[in-house]
Design a protein around this motif. Structure first.
Motif, PDB file in Angstrom:
ATOM      1  N   ALA A   1      20.983 -31.462  24.447  1.00 50.78           N
ATOM      2  CA  ALA A   1      21.782 -31.867  24.025  1.00 50.78           C
ATOM      3  C   ALA A   1      21.933 -30.669  22.808  1.00 50.78           C
ATOM      4  O   ALA A   1      23.222 -30.289  22.817  1.00 50.78           O
ATOM      5  N   ARG A   2      20.895 -30.571  22.322  1.00 59.90           N
ATOM      6  CA  ARG A   2      20.887 -29.529  20.994  1.00 59.90           C
ATOM      7  C   ARG A   2      20.988 -28.270  21.301  1.00 59.90           C
ATOM      8  O   ARG A   2      21.775 -27.302  20.675  1.00 59.90           O
ATOM      9  N   CYS A   3      20.455 -28.339  22.596  1.00 60.94           N
ATOM     10  CA  CYS A   3      20.449 -26.765  22.509  1.00 60.94           C
ATOM     11  C   CYS A   3      22.172 -26.470  23.589  1.00 60.94           C
ATOM     12  O   CYS A   3      22.389 -25.453  22.608  1.00 60.94           O
ATOM     13  N   LEU A   4      22.943 -27.063  23.888  1.00 59.90           N
ATOM     14  CA  LEU A   4      24.246 -27.063  24.743  1.00 59.90           C
ATOM     15  C   LEU A   4      24.745 -26.900  23.265  1.00 59.90           C
ATOM     16  O   LEU A   4      26.150 -26.443  23.170  1.00 59.90           O
ATOM     17  N   ALA A   5      24.902 -27.469  22.278  1.00 59.20           N
ATOM     18  CA  ALA A   5      25.709 -27.890  20.874  1.00 59.20           C
ATOM     19  C   ALA A   5      25.558 -26.252  20.057  1.00 59.20           C
ATOM     20  O   ALA A   5      26.772 -25.998  19.257  1.00 59.20           O
TER      21      ALA A   5
ATOM     22  N   GLN B   1      11.700 -31.827  22.680  1.00 57.62           N
ATOM     23  CA  GLN B   1      13.191 -32.565  21.584  1.00 57.62           C
ATOM     24  C   GLN B   1      11.918 -32.594  20.332  1.00 57.62           C
ATOM     25  O   GLN B   1      12.572 -32.842  19.261  1.00 57.62           O
ATOM     26  N   ALA B   2      10.521 -32.755  19.841  1.00 58.68           N
ATOM     27  CA  ALA B   2      10.510 -32.230  18.999  1.00 58.68           C
ATOM     28  C   ALA B   2      10.449 -31.256  18.032  1.00 58.68           C
ATOM     29  O   ALA B   2      10.243 -30.959  17.150  1.00 58.68           O
ATOM     30  N   TRP B   3      10.610 -29.935  19.099  1.00 63.74           N
ATOM     31  CA  TRP B   3      10.528 -28.861  18.218  1.00 63.74           C
ATOM     32  C   TRP B   3      12.373 -28.775  18.365  1.00 63.74           C
ATOM     33  O   TRP B   3      12.349 -27.793  17.633  1.00 63.74           O
ATOM     34  N   ALA B   4      13.032 -29.506  18.589  1.00 68.48           N
ATOM     35  CA  ALA B   4      14.365 -29.080  18.773  1.00 68.48           C
ATOM     36  C   ALA B   4      15.046 -29.934  17.268  1.00 68.48           C
ATOM     37  O   ALA B   4      16.534 -29.739  17.047  1.00 68.48           O
ATOM     38  N   GLU B   5      14.629 -30.348  16.519  1.00 65.73           N
ATOM     39  CA  GLU B   5      15.114 -31.259  15.514  1.00 65.73           C
ATOM     40  C   GLU B   5      15.721 -30.600  14.519  1.00 65.73           C
ATOM     41  O   GLU B   5      15.010 -29.132  14.073  1.00 65.73           O
ATOM     42  N   PRO B   6      17.101 -30.710  14.051  1.00 63.27           N
ATOM     43  CA  PRO B   6      17.529 -30.014  13.048  1.00 63.27           C
ATOM     44  C   PRO B   6      16.028 -29.714  11.901  1.00 63.27           C
ATOM     45  O   PRO B   6      15.740 -30.776  11.602  1.00 63.27           O
ATOM     46  N   GLY B   7      16.163 -28.005  11.865  1.00 63.24           N
ATOM     47  CA  GLY B   7      14.989 -27.798  10.791  1.00 63.24           C
ATOM     48  C   GLY B   7      14.163 -27.617  10.925  1.00 63.24           C
ATOM     49  O   GLY B   7      12.947 -27.342  10.366  1.00 63.24           O
ATOM     50  N   SER B   8      14.020 -27.496  12.412  1.00 63.72           N
ATOM     51  CA  SER B   8      12.384 -27.750  12.853  1.00 63.72           C
ATOM     52  C   SER B   8      11.897 -26.368  13.512  1.00 63.72           C
ATOM     53  O   SER B   8      12.569 -25.153  13.434  1.00 63.72           O
ATOM     54  N   ILE B   9      11.463 -25.831  14.544  1.00 61.17           N
ATOM     55  CA  ILE B   9      11.205 -24.503  15.031  1.00 61.17           C
ATOM     56  C   ILE B   9      11.785 -24.402  15.598  1.00 61.17           C
ATOM     57  O   ILE B   9      12.509 -22.746  15.704  1.00 61.17           O
TER      58      ILE B   9
END
Length: 294
Positions: free
Chosen positions: A78-82, A38-46
Motif C-alpha cells: 500500500a505504501r509503495c502504490l501511494a 512494512q518495517a522498512w516502508a514506514e515514513p521516515g524509514s529505509i
C-alpha cells in the motif's frame, strides 16, 4: 498506478508481473529490483532514504523509472502504490514478513530464500536486473562501472583487488545479473543449495558454492565489484568522485541503519552542493558509520 493485490494468483506465468517488468524495463529488458516489508516502508524509514538517494545522486534521477518495488506484505504494498508507479506484491504462502526480520532469524532466512527464488523467476521471464537492498543509497549511476559481457556481478563486504578472485567476500544485497541460460541454471542451483547447506542464508551459501564445479560446467562468468565504487559500512567507498552506492552492511537494527544512512546522504548532498571547481578538488570524508557496528 501499476500493482497487484495479495489475493491474486501469482506464479511463473504471472501476467501482472510480466506487465510490470515490461513497463519498468530499460533497453535490453533490464530492470532494477528491491524488496520491501512494512518495517522498512514506514515514513521516515529505509524506503524514504532509498528513494531520496535517486533524487540527489549523480545521473540517477531517471533510473527510478526502471525501479520495481517487490512488496513482501500488504502494508508495504500500500505504501509503495501511494508513492511509486511500479509495485509488485509477492505472495508467500504461510509466511509473515511484516515486521523487521532480525538477521539470521527463521523469518529472515525464509525471506532471503524467497527472494532468490523470485529473482530466478525474473531471469526465466527474460529480464536482466540489478537487485539492490533498500538499505543501499544510490549516489551515482552504476551502469558504467559494470563489467560488459559478464553473467553475474556482485558487490562485496570485503574486496581484495581482483574482480575475478573468488576469495572476495560477496554481499547478495547488490547484484547485476544478465538473463541467459547460464544465470537461469545458476539461480536454480543456488536456490536448491539451501537444502545442501541448511540453516544458512543466501550469501553464506553463495560463498560455499562459488567454487563448485557446476559453475565451471555451465561456464558462468562471475565478477566481484570493487568497493571503491560499490562500498558499504564494512568497507567504504572513500572517494566521493568514484562512489556509486553505499550499503548499510555490517550494521544490525533498523534504527541504526536509518541514523547512519541519513548521515551518508547529508555528506553527499553537501559534496554535490559545492561549486564546480571546488567540488573537483574536494576530498571529503564520510562521517558514517557512527551507530552501526563495524
Amino acid at each position: 498506478m501499476i500493482g497487484t493485490t495479495f489475493n491474486d494468483f501469482q506464479g511463473k506465468t504471472d501476467l501482472e508481473l510480466e506487465r510490470i517488468l515490461k513497463n519498468a524495463s530499460a533497453e535490453h529488458k533490464t530492470v532494477i529490483l528491491t524488496t520491501l516489508n512494512q518495517a522498512w516502508a514506514e515514513p521516515g524509514s529505509i524506503f524514504d532514504l532509498f528513494l531520496e538517494s535517486f533524487q540527489v545522486g549523480d545521473k540517477t534521477q531517471n533510473l527510478v523509472n526502471n525501479l520495481i518495488i517487490i512488496s513482501m506484505d500488504q502494508k508495504a504494498h500500500a505504501r509503495c502504490l501511494a508513492i511509486h508507479p511500479h509495485c509488485y506484491a509477492l505472495r508467500t504462502e504461510g509466511l509473515n514478513f511484516t515486521s523487521e526480520a532480525y538477521f539470521m532469524s527463521e523469518e529472515y532466512l525464509k525471506m532471503m530464500w524467497r527472494r532468490i527464488e523470485f529473482l530466478g523467476t525474473v531471469l526465466e521471464m527474460g529480464y536482466s536486473f540489478v537487485f539492490t537492498d533498500a538499505d543501499i543509497v544510490w549516489l551515482r549511476n552504476p551502469f558504467p562501472r559494470f563489467y560488459p559481457e559478464v553473467d553475474f556481478q556482485i558487490a562485496c563486504d570485503n574486496y581484495y583487488g581482483d574482480p575475478a578472485d573468488k576469495n572476495n567476500r560477496p554481499n547478495g544485497g547488490f547484484t547485476y545479473v544478465r538473463s541467459n541460460r547460464r544465470t537461469i541454471q545458476f539461480y536454480k542451483f543456488w536456490f536448491q543449495s539451501r537444502e545442501t547447506y541448511p540453516g544458512n542464508h543466501d550469501q553464506d551459501v553463495l560463498n560455499m558454492i562459488k567454487n563448485d564445479p557446476f559453475l565451471e560446467k555451465i561456464r558462468l562468468q562471475m565478477r566481484f565489484l570493487d568497493t571503491a565504487y560499490f562500498g558499504g559500512f564494512c568497507e567504504r567507498s572513500e572517494d566521493f568522485h568514484k562512489v556509486c552506492t553505499m550499503h548499510a552492511n555490517c550494521c544490525y537494527g533498523l534504527g541504526t541503519k536509518v541514523h547512519d544512512l541519513k548521515i551518508v546522504l547529508e555528506d553527499w548532498k553537501l559534496f554535490m552542493s559545492l561549486p564546480r571547481e571546488e567540488k573537483a578538488l574536494a576530498s571529503p570524508s564520510w562521517r558514517a558509520p557512527q551507530n552501526c557496528s563495524t
